[in-house]
Structures are given as structure tokens and as C-alpha cells.
Design a protein around this motif. Structure first.
Motif, PDB file in Angstrom:
ATOM      1  N   VAL A 111       0.827  -1.211   0.000  1.00 36.13           N
ATOM      2  CA  VAL A 111       0.000   0.000   0.000  1.00 36.13           C
ATOM      3  C   VAL A 111       0.863   1.263   0.000  1.00 36.13           C
ATOM      4  O   VAL A 111       0.433   2.323  -0.446  1.00 36.13           O
ATOM      5  N   GLN A 112       2.099   1.142   0.479  1.00 39.90           N
ATOM      6  CA  GLN A 112       2.969   2.310   0.613  1.00 39.90           C
ATOM      7  C   GLN A 112       3.150   3.046  -0.715  1.00 39.90           C
ATOM      8  O   GLN A 112       3.043   4.273  -0.777  1.00 39.90           O
ATOM      9  N   ALA A 113       3.414   2.294  -1.781  1.00 45.37           N
ATOM     10  CA  ALA A 113       3.648   2.920  -3.089  1.00 45.37           C
ATOM     11  C   ALA A 113       2.415   3.671  -3.568  1.00 45.37           C
ATOM     12  O   ALA A 113       2.533   4.742  -4.183  1.00 45.37           O
ATOM     13  N   GLN A 114       1.229   3.145  -3.273  1.00 50.10           N
ATOM     14  CA  GLN A 114      -0.010   3.807  -3.689  1.00 50.10           C
ATOM     15  C   GLN A 114      -0.129   5.194  -3.060  1.00 50.10           C
ATOM     16  O   GLN A 114      -0.488   6.168  -3.726  1.00 50.10           O
ATOM     17  N   VAL A 115       0.172   5.280  -1.757  1.00 52.34           N
ATOM     18  CA  VAL A 115       0.047   6.558  -1.049  1.00 52.34           C
ATOM     19  C   VAL A 115       1.126   7.538  -1.510  1.00 52.34           C
ATOM     20  O   VAL A 115       0.860   8.726  -1.717  1.00 52.34           O
ATOM     21  N   VAL A 116       2.349   7.048  -1.708  1.00 56.19           N
ATOM     22  CA  VAL A 116       3.429   7.914  -2.195  1.00 56.19           C
ATOM     23  C   VAL A 116       3.097   8.450  -3.587  1.00 56.19           C
ATOM     24  O   VAL A 116       3.264   9.644  -3.870  1.00 56.19           O
ATOM     25  N   ASN A 117       2.604   7.574  -4.463  1.00 60.35           N
ATOM     26  CA  ASN A 117       2.219   8.008  -5.809  1.00 60.35           C
ATOM     27  C   ASN A 117       1.086   9.025  -5.764  1.00 60.35           C
ATOM     28  O   ASN A 117       1.069   9.987  -6.546  1.00 60.35           O
ATOM     29  N   LEU A 118       0.144   8.823  -4.842  1.00 58.24           N
ATOM     30  CA  LEU A 118      -0.960   9.767  -4.678  1.00 58.24           C
ATOM     31  C   LEU A 118      -0.431  11.148  -4.306  1.00 58.24           C
ATOM     32  O   LEU A 118      -0.825  12.163  -4.898  1.00 58.24           O
ATOM     33  N   LEU A 119       0.493  11.201  -3.347  1.00 55.59           N
ATOM     34  CA  LEU A 119       1.053  12.487  -2.914  1.00 55.59           C
ATOM     35  C   LEU A 119       1.806  13.170  -4.055  1.00 55.59           C
ATOM     36  O   LEU A 119       1.714  14.391  -4.230  1.00 55.59           O
ATOM     37  N   GLN A 120       2.535  12.390  -4.838  1.00 62.15           N
ATOM     38  CA  GLN A 120       3.267  12.963  -5.976  1.00 62.15           C
ATOM     39  C   GLN A 120       2.304  13.509  -7.029  1.00 62.15           C
ATOM     40  O   GLN A 120       2.522  14.587  -7.582  1.00 62.15           O
ATOM     41  N   ASP A 121       1.230  12.767  -7.291  1.00 53.65           N
ATOM     42  CA  ASP A 121       0.240  13.222  -8.278  1.00 53.65           C
ATOM     43  C   ASP A 121      -0.441  14.504  -7.815  1.00 53.65           C
ATOM     44  O   ASP A 121      -0.670  15.429  -8.604  1.00 53.65           O
ATOM     45  N   LEU A 122      -0.763  14.576  -6.526  1.00 55.93           N
ATOM     46  CA  LEU A 122      -1.450  15.754  -5.990  1.00 55.93           C
ATOM     47  C   LEU A 122      -0.542  16.978  -6.015  1.00 55.93           C
ATOM     48  O   LEU A 122      -1.005  18.104  -6.215  1.00 55.93           O
ATOM     49  N   GLN A 123       0.754  16.770  -5.819  1.00 54.88           N
ATOM     50  CA  GLN A 123       1.692  17.892  -5.834  1.00 54.88           C
ATOM     51  C   GLN A 123       1.751  18.539  -7.213  1.00 54.88           C
ATOM     52  O   GLN A 123       1.887  19.752  -7.343  1.00 54.88           O
ATOM     53  N   LYS A 124       1.605  17.724  -8.251  1.00 58.02           N
ATOM     54  CA  LYS A 124       1.639  18.244  -9.621  1.00 58.02           C
ATOM     55  C   LYS A 124       0.423  19.106  -9.915  1.00 58.02           C
ATOM     56  O   LYS A 124       0.467  20.030 -10.685  1.00 58.02           O
TER      57      LYS A 124
END
Length: 204
Positions: A191-204
């Protein structure tokens, strides 16, 4: 060159060690000892260190959830260490935190709509309940949770989903700065990668 959004200068946070019948201070634990750094708008900065080295304390001290022993924190050009409670509340709209433990950071008696909507209420960002619910719905969709989750309680969600709710709560007021306190360390590796990817997408 871009201005710094956040400047931390010589920040210290010491906790007293008390002993004896009268609980006198006999020593100090130096949780944060003379740390300085800066973050520009749109930039990601990671603090790396072993468990117990003061990373979480640094984040909480920057937000003044803990009061600093010494040092300066300048956010968006304003020194925040001397602000009163009312002034600090206004600043906190632009500074949010995602807590480490998604199990402990959500109120079990509140629905998702109320958890995410609470910052909107505090900062008076919705004119009425309908507008509030529309904003909550939009925020939840941004973190990959549908409208059908709004009236559910935290215990009905997995760890990864709870952390998404925590992210949604932080995003609700459209902050300029988010402090993420090891937001995936309590989650399964899958699940960790999903949350990290979410944060990166939101930052963009």
C-alpha cells in the motif's frame, strides 16, 4: 530565484528530564538540536534519520504543535514563533500535517464527511452544509475515494484508505505546505507505493 516558502533557522526542541520528589529538572533530551533548512514552493524536502532522531518532533515544532526551545520558523515571509493563537490559526490554514499513524489520527466517532469537512468549518470555507458536502466530495475524489464513503466511519476502512482520508483532510483547506510525518511507515509495503504516488500526483 524563487523565494523560500519555509525557512527553519537553528531550531531546537529540548524536553526536560525530571527526577526526585520535587520533580526538578536534572537534564534535557535534545530531540531537535540546531537544525536549519529551507523549502521553496513546489519543492519536496525529506528529513532522513533513524527512529527517534527527532524527525516527527521537527515537523510538530514547525507547526507549533510543540513549542520550540530556540530558533526561528519563517513561513511565507512571516516569523510564526511569536504569533498568538488567533494569528496562528490563520497561518495553519496554509500549513497542514499528515500524521504517521492512520489508525490513531482519525476520530473514530466522526464520519469521513465530518473528518474532511472539519477544517472547512474551522476556517469558514463553506457557506452552508450543501457547499461543504460538495467540497468534501470533490476532495475525496481527488484522493481516490468516492462519494459513497462520506457517511462511513474510520473503522470501516483499511490502513491505506484511512491514510487517504488523512491526506484528504490535509488538502481540504488548499494549503501551501504539507508536512508528511512518515505517512506510509504504518502501512503494508503493497500500500505504501499507492500513497506515495498519490502524494506525488497531488503535488503536480
Amino acid at each position: 530565484m524563487a523565494e523560500n516558502l519555509l525557512e527553519v533557522k537553528n531550531l531546537k526542541k529540548y524536553f526536560p528530564v525530571k527526577a526526585g520528589v520535587f520533580k526538578r529538572t536534572v537534564a534535557h533530551v535534545k530531540a531537535v538540536d540546531d537544525i536549519s533548512f529551507a523549502v521553496k514552493e513546489g519543492e519536496t524536502l525529506g528529513l532522513v534519520g533513524e527512529s527517534g532522531c527527532g524527525k516527527s518532533t521537527t515537523g510538530r515544532t514547525i507547526l507549533r504543535l510543540l513549542e520550540a526551545t530556540e530558533g526561528k520558523v519563517i513561513f511565507d515571509g512571516k516569523s510564526i514563533m511569536d504569533l498568538d493563537k488567533k494569528e496562528m490559526r490563520a497561518v495553519r490554514r496554509d500549513m497542514q500535517i499528515i500524521f504517521q499513524d492512520p489508525y490513531a489520527s482519525l476520530n473514530p466517532r466522526m464520519t469521513v464527511a465530518d473528518i474532511v469537512g472539519e477544517p472547512l468549518d474551522i476556517h469558514k470555507l463553506a457557506k452552508n452544509k450543501q457547499e461543504r458536502n460538495e467540497k468534501v466530495k470533490e476532495i475525496l475524489e481527488n484522493v481516490g475515494l468516492g462519494e459513497e464513503y462520506m457517511n462511513r466511519y474510520p473503522h470501516e476502512f483499511s490502513g491505506g484508505q484511512r491514510q487517504r482520508i488523512g491526506v484528504a483532510r490535509a488538502l481540504a483547506v488548499d494549503p501551501k505546505l504539507i508536512i508528511a510525518d512518515e505517512p506510509v511507515s504504518a502501512l503494508d509495503v503493497s500500500v505504501q507505493a499507492q500513497v506515495v504516488n498519490l502524494l506525488q500526483d497531488l503535488q503536480k
